[in-house]
Design a protein around this motif. Structure first.
Motif, PDB file in Angstrom:
ATOM      1  N   PHE A 624     -35.119 -25.503  54.607  1.00 62.52           N
ATOM      2  CA  PHE A 624     -35.660 -25.056  53.535  1.00 62.52           C
ATOM      3  C   PHE A 624     -36.267 -23.514  53.204  1.00 62.52           C
ATOM      4  O   PHE A 624     -36.431 -22.931  54.716  1.00 62.52           O
ATOM      5  N   HIS A 625     -36.340 -22.898  52.482  1.00 62.83           N
ATOM      6  CA  HIS A 625     -36.806 -21.636  52.255  1.00 62.83           C
ATOM      7  C   HIS A 625     -37.690 -21.237  51.042  1.00 62.83           C
ATOM      8  O   HIS A 625     -37.045 -21.571  49.882  1.00 62.83           O
ATOM      9  N   THR A 626     -38.764 -20.910  50.970  1.00 63.59           N
ATOM     10  CA  THR A 626     -39.875 -20.764  49.922  1.00 63.59           C
ATOM     11  C   THR A 626     -40.469 -19.288  50.184  1.00 63.59           C
ATOM     12  O   THR A 626     -40.730 -18.958  51.051  1.00 63.59           O
ATOM     13  N   ARG A 627     -40.294 -18.774  48.970  1.00 64.70           N
ATOM     14  CA  ARG A 627     -41.048 -17.435  48.672  1.00 64.70           C
ATOM     15  C   ARG A 627     -42.103 -17.535  47.528  1.00 64.70           C
ATOM     16  O   ARG A 627     -41.894 -18.197  46.618  1.00 64.70           O
ATOM     17  N   ILE A 628     -43.367 -17.339  48.002  1.00 62.59           N
ATOM     18  CA  ILE A 628     -44.498 -17.292  46.971  1.00 62.59           C
ATOM     19  C   ILE A 628     -45.207 -15.893  46.731  1.00 62.59           C
ATOM     20  O   ILE A 628     -45.517 -15.092  47.459  1.00 62.59           O
ATOM     21  N   HIS A 629     -45.159 -15.712  45.442  1.00 59.69           N
ATOM     22  CA  HIS A 629     -45.758 -14.278  44.946  1.00 59.69           C
ATOM     23  C   HIS A 629     -47.183 -14.674  44.400  1.00 59.69           C
ATOM     24  O   HIS A 629     -47.423 -15.632  43.627  1.00 59.69           O
ATOM     25  N   ASP A 630     -47.878 -13.551  44.257  1.00 55.79           N
ATOM     26  CA  ASP A 630     -49.193 -13.681  43.758  1.00 55.79           C
ATOM     27  C   ASP A 630     -50.090 -14.619  44.263  1.00 55.79           C
ATOM     28  O   ASP A 630     -51.032 -15.511  43.694  1.00 55.79           O
ATOM     29  N   LEU A 631     -50.054 -14.725  45.610  1.00 53.22           N
ATOM     30  CA  LEU A 631     -50.713 -15.757  46.109  1.00 53.22           C
ATOM     31  C   LEU A 631     -52.137 -15.668  46.052  1.00 53.22           C
ATOM     32  O   LEU A 631     -52.761 -14.357  46.289  1.00 53.22           O
ATOM     33  N   ILE A 632     -53.072 -16.682  45.762  1.00 53.95           N
ATOM     34  CA  ILE A 632     -54.536 -16.646  45.656  1.00 53.95           C
ATOM     35  C   ILE A 632     -55.106 -17.084  46.904  1.00 53.95           C
ATOM     36  O   ILE A 632     -54.723 -18.285  47.397  1.00 53.95           O
ATOM     37  N   GLU A 633     -56.152 -16.245  47.630  1.00 51.85           N
ATOM     38  CA  GLU A 633     -56.560 -16.864  48.695  1.00 51.85           C
ATOM     39  C   GLU A 633     -58.229 -16.427  48.900  1.00 51.85           C
ATOM     40  O   GLU A 633     -58.479 -15.221  48.173  1.00 51.85           O
TER      41      GLU A 633
END
Length: 778
Positions: A624-633
């Protein structure tokens, strides 16, 4: 009116006249398709359903008896002439054959469990067969699990046991044949096989887990009872791709990471209803008692197209225990152990005619242990769960159900600033009403009305809150009202369309350390999925469009494909987008948030292989491969929430399953690289390597199970630089059947008292020993 009976036959009966006559008689014609030089009379109205494929497997099992009798039993070239003379050795031959086929005795429910206390031959003559339908038709959130049963074989079980030796001696049957029958009969008592478990969460359609185009895991009721788990997070941590973080002992704040994504990237459904808090966006896993759970389905990978927000890492659906259409039965369990631990549960369920009802009540309490090494006082936990169901099905075309699940208790914990022992009252509740209808052979629908509550109330007044809101206690309250209408349409022989509309109103109220807000949001969404099936090929394509009153419009899509390369080989691929809407805490400036935050978005890809290795063995591989944008931390040092980061998660899941007689073995290894691309660092509390191993043995009178969990070191937070050390834990559980209905149990968590942490400065559970007694009538 739908077909309530099924007739399975070989391809010689695949003629238009025969099939039409059966349909006129309201009988589903589960006849094998004959495509030799012509078109089959069996079209998509029949062959598309999963029940058709299962009927063909069962028919093949029955026909195998005659093949065995001919080849092994020596009946292919009989010297006897005449029906009466031929019947004399033919009956005992099948009696000897039958124990060989008893590796899967009797009947099985839709979730793979064998009904207790029934003989296959008796039940076959007394229970009419039911249709296999999509979730919207008759899944009824698993309420039908106790009523719908499937024929696995039509054997002469008691005839083989009681009459085998006498008949064989009378006719002088070959001694080798007698020995074979005896050995097979003995082995059948403890033999287990890998079952085709049915799931509904992956596609909103009932389908075998092994044929899904997604990576799916299932936890059954039997596995729950043998796990010794005190909450649902302890059950889930043994699945591939799952890791947890916990701030101390029982009832303490718990986080769950799925394929490297965070807790608020996982959608949690309880009987089809979203159950997350609107304030934090995450689920309180620590407050769900396993004693009220019938089964859990975990779908790894993006699922926002079918379920909406938060389904970036996957979906966890929890099915609570439901009533069965049978005479009322009681069940109960009791456990006691060190740390002042005591657990108890009791329930009753049953039904008659169109009515069914069930009730389960459970209680947990523990003195706990000091949540920090520098803190000497233990933090205790008390918790009660109430679960009730009432069903009414006046006809096969209509079913109504009302249910209420409620979890409430009191948790002691360490204050964030004072480091003193404090406590809070917690409440989680789901109320739901469903209407399932069937329209002809091709249409079905489900209407789900729900109310979800997630509340926590502090029992002490904080200094900052008293300064700005004198005399008031801190609290966090969530109320979500929802409507979900799903419609399933068999559009053609190859296409099944699943579409629906969801409406929700969410209210979040909070008062915490002087900061306060009250936010109300509304959401409208429409989704559509096409499930295409042709031969060994499965294709899925879905889209979802929604409008949110706070952050506007969103659009997601998903594409999946699966192909059966051979009898034991299945490959699949999946790609899709998902999103998570900012929580109320993320949007509030008083808590360091920003009302202009946008939803987090992701794009994921996955390929997988399921390979059988002979009877009782299987391997599974997923990449599997996942990219997350606009990550809130959230930054705990500055108390500011930021949305400037990107994340990339890559990984491999490798699993092995073995079932051989009384022995079972499970191995799951996960490698992942969860990286913050902006900071060039790994995401917090995600171990790169994880191994789960489970070894079980069941000889019919007693059983035992050993579980090993190992994780490599991982960062506690990118803001403190602390590294959590690698650890290995060993859990042991065992049970002894005192009689048909009573069982004594022993559960040992962390047998070797490993010292480790799942969150910085919070020691994990040490050795915990529980002795119990379970009553489960057969």
């Amino acid at each position: 009116m739908i077909a309530c009976w099924k007739l399975s036959a070989d391809k010689n009966h695949d003629t238009k006249d025969c099939v039409d006559a059966l349909r006129c008689a309201n009988v589903a014609s589960h006849v094998a398709q004959n495509t030799s030089h012509r078109s089959s009379a069996i079209d998509g109205r029949t062959s598309r359903h999963s029940g058709y494929a299962m009927s063909q497997r069962f028919r093949k099992r029955i026909e195998e008896c005659f093949g065995w009798a001919g080849v092994i039993g020596g009946m292919r070239k009989s010297r006897l002439a005449g029906r009466e003379k031929l019947n004399f050795p033919f009956g005992p031959t099948l009696s000897a054959c039958n124990p060989v086929r008893l590796r899967n005795p009797g009947w099985r429910h839709v979730d793979g469990r064998a009904p207790r206390g029934w003989c296959a031959g008796k039940q076959a003559n007394r229970t009419r067969l039911t249709n296999f339908r999509p979730e919207g038709r008759n899944h009824r959130a698993s309420s039908a699990a106790g009523r719908q049963i499937r024929p696995l074989q039509l054997g002469l079980f008691w005839h083989a046991i009681v009459c085998r030796r006498a008949i064989c001696e009378k006719i002088g049957m070959n001694k080798a044949l007698i020995a074979l029958a005896s050995a097979s009969l003995t082995a059948s008592a403890t033999a287990q096989t890998l079952l085709d478990t049915t799931v509904v969460t992956a596609s909103r359609l009932e389908e075998p887990a092994d044929a899904s185009v997604r990576a799916v895991s299932v936890i059954t009721r039997e596995q729950i009872e043998r796990s010794g788990a005190r909450d649902v997070s302890e059950l889930l941590r043994r699945l591939p791709g799952v890791q947890i973080g916990r701030n101390g002992g029982p009832g303490q704040s718990t986080s769950l990471f799925l394929r490297g994504t965070a807790s608020d990237h996982i959608l949690v459904l309880i009987d089809g209803v979203p159950a997350q808090s609107a304030t934090t966006g995450a689920m309180a896993f620590q407050h769900i008692d396993p004693e009220t759970i019938e089964r859990i389905e975990l779908v790894r990978g993006p699922a926002s197209t079918l379920y909406g927000s938060s389904a970036i890492g996957g979906v966890i659906q929890i099915f609570t225990r439901k009533a069965a259409n049978r005479a009322p039965r009681l069940h109960g369990a009791w456990q006691a152990g060190n740390q002042g631990t005591f657990n108890a549960s009791a329930g009753v369920s049953g039904g008659k005619g169109p009515f069914s009802a069930g009730l389960t009540i459970s209680h947990q309490q523990s003195n706990g242990y000091p949540p920090k090494s520098s803190f000497q006082l233990s933090c205790g936990y008390r918790h009660d769960t109430f679960d009730a169901h009432l069903g009414y099905a006046p006809s096969p075309d209509l079913a109504l159900e009302f249910s209420h699940w409620q979890s409430q208790g009191n948790v002691e914990y360490l204050g964030q600033f004072t480091n003193a022992r404090q406590d809070q009252d917690v409440l989680n509740a789901i109320t739901r009403f469903t209407v399932d209808t069937v329209h002809g052979d091709d249409w079905s629908s489900r209407l789900l009305l729900s109310r979800a509550v997630d509340n926590s109330d502090e029992n002490q007044i904080s200094f900052l809150t008293n300064l700005f809101h004198p005399g008031q206690h801190d609290f966090a309250h969530t109320e979500r009202l929802g409507l979900d209408w799903q419609h399933t349409w068999l559009a053609s022989e190859a296409h099944t369309l699943v579409g629906g509309v969801t409406l929700s109103r969410e209210q979040a109220r909070l008062l915490s350390y002087g900061a306060a807000y009250e936010r109300t949001s509304r959401e409208k969404a429409v989704y559509l999925q096409d499930d295409y099936h042709a031969g060994d090929l499965d294709l899925q394509a879905g889209v979802r469009g929604l409008h949110h009153s706070v952050y506007g419009r969103q659009f997601t899509w998903n594409l999946g494909a699966g192909y059966q390369l051979g009898p034991q080989t299945h490959v699949h691929a999946n790609a899709g987008t998902a999103f998570r809407s900012p929580s109320a805490n993320d949007l509030d400036p008083g808590l360091g948030g920003n009302p202009d935050f946008k939803p987090e978005k992701s794009r994921s890809f996955e390929v997988g292989l399921r390979q059988g290795l002979g009877e009782g063995q299987r391997v599974e591989l997923n990449l599997f491969h996942t990219r997350i944008h606009d990550l809130i931390e959230f930054n705990p040092t500055t108390f500011i929430t930021q949305q400037v980061e990107r994340a990339r998660i890559r990984g491999v899941e490798l699993g092995y399953r073995l079932t051989s007689g009384p022995l079972s073995l499970t191995l799951d290894y996960t490698w992942q690289n969860a990286e913050n691309l902006d900071q060039k660092s790994s995401l917090a509390r995600r171990a790169e390597n994880k191994l789960n191993t489970s070894l079980g043995y069941d000889n019919g009178n007693w059983w035992t199970r050993a579980d090993l969990t190992a994780e490599t070191d991982r960062r506690d937070s990118r803001f403190n630089g602390r590294v959590l050390a690698a650890y290995t834990t060993f859990d042991l559980s065992a049970g002894y059947r005192l009689d048909r209905d009573w069982q004594a149990e022993l559960n040992v968590t962390n047998l070797f008292d490993e010292q480790y942490e799942l969150a910085g400065d919070y020691p994990a559970q040490g050795r915990l020993v529980l002795l119990g007694l379970r009553y489960s009538p057969k």
